[in-house]
Scaffold this active site. Structure first.
Site, short mmCIF file in Angstrom:
data_model
loop_
_atom_site.label_atom_id
_atom_site.label_comp_id
_atom_site.label_asym_id
_atom_site.label_seq_id
_atom_site.Cartn_x
_atom_site.Cartn_y
_atom_site.Cartn_z
N HIS A 1 -3.20 5.76 3.69
CA HIS A 1 -4.13 4.69 3.33
C HIS A 1 -3.62 3.35 3.86
O HIS A 1 -4.38 2.54 4.40
CB HIS A 1 -4.28 4.67 1.81
CG HIS A 1 -5.30 3.71 1.28
ND1 HIS A 1 -5.00 2.41 0.93
CD2 HIS A 1 -6.61 3.89 0.99
CE1 HIS A 1 -6.07 1.83 0.45
NE2 HIS A 1 -7.07 2.70 0.49
N ASP B 1 0.85 -1.19 0.00
CA ASP B 1 0.00 0.00 0.00
C ASP B 1 0.89 1.24 0.00
O ASP B 1 1.96 1.24 -0.60
CB ASP B 1 -0.94 -0.04 1.21
CG ASP B 1 -2.29 0.57 0.92
OD1 ASP B 1 -2.36 1.79 0.76
OD2 ASP B 1 -3.29 -0.18 0.84
N SER C 1 -11.24 -1.28 -0.41
CA SER C 1 -9.94 -1.27 0.28
C SER C 1 -10.09 -1.61 1.75
O SER C 1 -9.20 -2.21 2.36
CB SER C 1 -9.28 0.10 0.15
OG SER C 1 -8.80 0.34 -1.14
N ASN D 1 -13.75 0.15 -6.56
CA ASN D 1 -14.82 1.05 -6.12
C ASN D 1 -15.50 1.78 -7.26
O ASN D 1 -16.06 2.86 -7.05
CB ASN D 1 -14.24 2.11 -5.17
CG ASN D 1 -13.65 1.53 -3.92
OD1 ASN D 1 -13.94 0.40 -3.55
ND2 ASN D 1 -12.80 2.29 -3.26
#
Length: 858
Positions: free
Chosen positions: A396, A344, A580, A498
């Site tokens: 994130h 990430d 996520s 998404n």
């Protein structure tokens, strides 16, 4: 997310006006022959974008923020208190005169916000102070006649009051110094348990540490002057350590009045002597902490032995009971030898809830500009954020990793799904939240112990690899890599995406990678989640437009995070939604499975998944394109993994519900709840009753044992205006489950208001907005439109600006993005586009849950 507003609009309009006036010289002329003019290029067709932004009915906004574009309705006194709903998430702003950004209230100040609300016994009112490092705000509770009942006077980031009886109350948010946004959250009784009950301490005592200039005995004269001024006497302690100080009770009111100005009026409202002693003690400590000669000041807390430590924010992690994690934890909470690699944006390794939870990681971002840390590949996976653009996709990875391994039972913050396992932070996404498939694959190789560009491999390979990332584009070489990783016995899980599409995204769609879609608090597919033939399993991704459990917070996934304040990073907790957020739930469950069965292979996991032994089936029977094989069930998964290893867990049947509370809000009439056996062995539902006649329960899809889905209905016609709660009692042959239902009927103060929204058309390449639209909204709907926009690729981001600092989406302000804040969709504008609809909700940056004794911010 924090985005600078489009402040160039006025300059652009001015330039256009000047150009329209002609400009340039005139007169004279020239004998020089003119060059032939080049051919005029064909005109570029520009386009328009339109859509709507919605706000949920459980959100409201302070009626007199600092935003000058919003119509002001004063709520500065009890007589003008603003009516609000319940449950509610409210965004507000208060400030002292002359503090804060330029705006409506900077000059005169906005010292107090008063709200009138119907509350139930056991409900908690929580105020999260957004700018607690630079400001201090307090919370007060009055009865409807204006008599002061209780208060919370912390000096950090959270204030909490628990309501003792049903009734109508006045809630007061009061500034102590500075200017700050805040969130006021009111939730269902016995649900909102974000921090422990009101702390006990010795009245008229403080624990004080002086700065070095006053610590030594030689500084006794200056120290004595300070203590006399503050009414303190040292009882214990000394140089180089804490001192236990007592306050003179006989003149404490006089001292408090002299120091606190307008706050003395509040003190005079307190008639209960114990409550007054508490108030005066805390106010003196607040004054001490503002003195530059004092390093730390805190109450002298009363402590007692506790049988089980508690993670303070765990009760608002609604997403864990939804998948049976608490029951799985009865068997295992993970194993330190089971490692989950999270590929990430890197990690904030200093976050207190990740202490001791990490193994060595690596930074695989090959582009130094995107890395943002001054170099390319290196052994430090720390996430630097984007200091030039704080609104970019930062931290994130910290949020994702916390959902897997945030430390449990440490009495702070949140808990991870496999909190005894450890995380391997691998950085492949840069300061703009993006990266390349090549960098990602180098991180995958490292996690699996395969040759990679770092020239190193970890001391121990990962057991599970989590990738909450994705994009288009299949690669045969990538497929071969994932085959190789799978052959090494490593489980790989990735977010479906998404974009609300069935288009294939990668790496989630590669063979051998477990693709995860997202559900909300009602176990329904979210509006943003990708679907399709490659989806394998569903998990909680959240929907921050809703508050289905009525805890007063949006139903996002709560996890570890960070927020930037200049050059300083604050360690916080944040609600986010997206696939996520769903993916690390599955990674955590896989880690639990590996903890009870270290030899478990990817092939065995596939078989168990196809047999339905790891999930609760949702949607059409069997595998479908929305939920895959169903919603991940941690308890079933752990049992299946143990049985695959030849172990047969003892029968321990237990009835559980998918949620322990249901919030019908001001309009809802029906919600669903699932009853499941979270253990091994047999049980049957024997009876379901409700405590009130206006609440009923009807089977929807249940088996012969009474397990399955039920519909809960409210008959609003029988209820006058007010706030109501009732209980559902589900009895089984083994145990009983209680579910609280919360209903708000009629009256004023309903939500669906998140303030004026500044809708930005954002160019991610230029890293700035190119257009802005202001929308005031009507009945929860905020329309927006952009005209004459050049073709290109854009994101749409919207938010309020309560403090008028020209940044939207600050903590305590509303924010939204098409389709999710977690991963805004990149829109390719090559035609007129309509129905670009999404939601906006308040940004709840939960506090670090530090106590008053944690000391003054340095």
């Amino acid at each position: 997310m924090r985005i600078k507003r489009y402040t160039r609009l006025l300059a652009l309009f001015t330039a256009l006006a000047l150009a329209a006036c002609g400009g340039g010289g005139g007169g004279g002329g020239s004998d020089t022959p003119s060059e032939p003019e080049p051919p005029t290029p064909p005109p570029v067709e520009n386009f328009q974008l339109t859509g709507t932004i919605t706000a949920s009915d459980s959100q409201a906004v302070d009626s007199d923020t600092n935003d000058p574009t919003r119509v002001v309705l004063a709520n500065d006194t009890a007589a003008t208190a603003q009516a609000i709903g319940n449950p509610v998430t409210l965004g507000g702003y208060i400030n002292q005169a002359g503090t804060g950004a330029t705006g409506r209230s900077r000059g005169p100040g906005d010292l107090d916000d008063f709200f009138v609300v119907d509350l139930l016994a056991g409900q908690r009112i929580t105020m999260l102070v957004a700018d607690f490092e630079d400001a201090d705000a307090d919370l007060y509770l009055y009865d409807e006649n204006g008599s002061l009942l209780d208060f919370s006077l912390d000096t950090d980031d959270v204030e909490i009051i628990t309501v003792e009886a049903d009734g109508r109350y006045i809630v007061r948010a009061a500034i102590f110094f500075g200017a700050t946004n805040y969130i006021l959250a009111i939730g269902a009784p016995n649900v909102t348990e974000t921090v422990a009950a009101r702390a006990e301490f010795v009245p008229y005592e403080a624990v004080v540490t002086y700065e070095d200039t006053l610590a030594a005995n030689s500084a006794g004269t200056a120290r004595a002057a300070l203590e006399q001024r503050m009414g303190l006497t040292q009882r214990a302690g000394g140089p180089g350590r804490d001192r236990r100080m007592s306050m003179r009770r006989d003149d404490a009111p006089v001292l408090a009045s002299a120091r606190l100005g307008r706050m003395a009026a509040i003190r005079d409202e307190i008639t209960d002597p114990d409550l007054r002693a508490r108030w005066e003690t805390l106010q003196t400590i607040k004054a001490l902490r503002r003195d530059p000669a004092v390093r730390y000041a805190a109450p002298n807390y009363i402590v007692r032995a506790q049988a089980t430590p508690n993670d303070e924010a765990y009760p608002v992690q609604w997403h864990y009971p939804l998948i049976g994690l608490p029951d799985a934890w009865d068997t295992t909470t993970g194993d330190p030898n089971v490692i989950v690699a999270v590929i990430d944006t890197g990690i904030l390794s200093g976050h207190p809830d990740l202490a001791g939870q990490l193994v060595q990681g690596y930074d695989f971002i090959s582009d130094p500009a995107n890395a943002g840390d001054g170099n390319g590949l290196d052994a430090n996976p720390e996430d630097p954020g984007d200091q030039a653009n704080p609104g970019s996709e930062a931290y994130h990875g910290t949020h994702v990793l916390g959902t897997v391994v945030a430390r449990g039972n440490n009495q702070i913050g949140v808990v991870g799904s496999a909190f005894t396992s450890r995380g391997m932070p691998l950085r492949a996404l840069g300061i703009d939240g993006g990266g390349t498939s090549y960098d990602v694959e180098q991180a995958v190789r490292y996690a699996a112990g395969l040759p990679n560009d770092s020239g190193t491999v970890p001391a121990q390979t990962a057991d599970v690899i989590n990738m909450s990332l994705g994009g288009p584009g299949f690669s045969e070489a990538s497929q071969q890599l994932y085959n190789q990783v799978r052959q090494a016995g490593i489980l790989v899980v990735a977010a479906a995406g998404n974009e609300a599409t069935t288009d294939l995204g990668y790496p989630a769609s590669y063979n051998g990678v477990i693709s995860v879609s997202a559900v909300d608090g009602q176990r329904r597919l979210t509006s943003y989640s990708n679907t399709g033939s490659r989806v394998d399993v569903a998990a909680p991704g959240g929907d921050t437009r809703q508050d289905f459990n009525g805890d007063g917070y949006p139903d996002g996934v709560l996890s570890t995070d960070g927020s930037r304040n200049g050059n300083r990073v604050n360690f916080v907790y944040r609600f986010l939604n997206g696939t996520s957020m769903a993916t690390p739930h599955v990674a955590g469950v896989l880690a639990l499975m590996k903890s009870v069965n270290p030899a478990l292979t990817p092939d065995e996991v596939d078989v168990l998944l196809e047999q339905g032994r790891l999930t609760d089936d949702l949607g059409p029977s069997g595998r479908d394109d929305f939920y895959g094989h169903g919603l991940i069930n941690a308890q079933l998964a752990v049992i299946a993994a143990a049985e695959a290893a030849g172990s047969s867990p003892l029968d321990d049947p237990r009835l559980v519900a998918s949620s322990n509370s249901l919030n019908f809000g001001v309009a809802g009439e029906s919600l669903q709840v699932g009853l499941r056996n979270r253990g091994k062995g047999e049980l049957a539902v024997t009876n379901i009753t409700t405590s009130e006649p206006w609440l009923s329960v009807t089977p929807l899809d249940v088996d012969g044992a009474g397990l399955g889905e039920y519909e809960v209905n409210v008959d609003r016609a029988t209820l006058p205006n007010g706030i109501y709660s009732a209980q559902i009692n589900a009895q089984s042959s083994v145990n009983e489950v209680v579910i609280v239902a919360l209903v708000s009927v009629g009256g004023s103060g309903a939500g669906s208001d998140v303030g004026v929204l500044y809708v930005l058309l954002y160019d991610p390449v230029a890293d700035e907005p190119v257009a802005e639209f202001q929308s005031s909204g009507n009945n929860a709907v905020y329309p927006f439109q952009f005209f004459d926009i050049p073709p290109g690729q854009y994101e749409i981001i919207a938010g309020s600006d309560a403090d008028n600092d020209l940044f939207i989406c600050d903590a305590g302000e509303s924010c939204g993005s098409y389709l999710t804040i977690d991963r805004p969709v990149l829109i390719t504008l090559d035609r007129d586009m309509a129905n670009l609809d999404f939601a906006a909700e308040f940004q709840v940056t939960a506090p670090t849950f530090s106590s008053l004794g944690a000391g003054k911010a340095q």
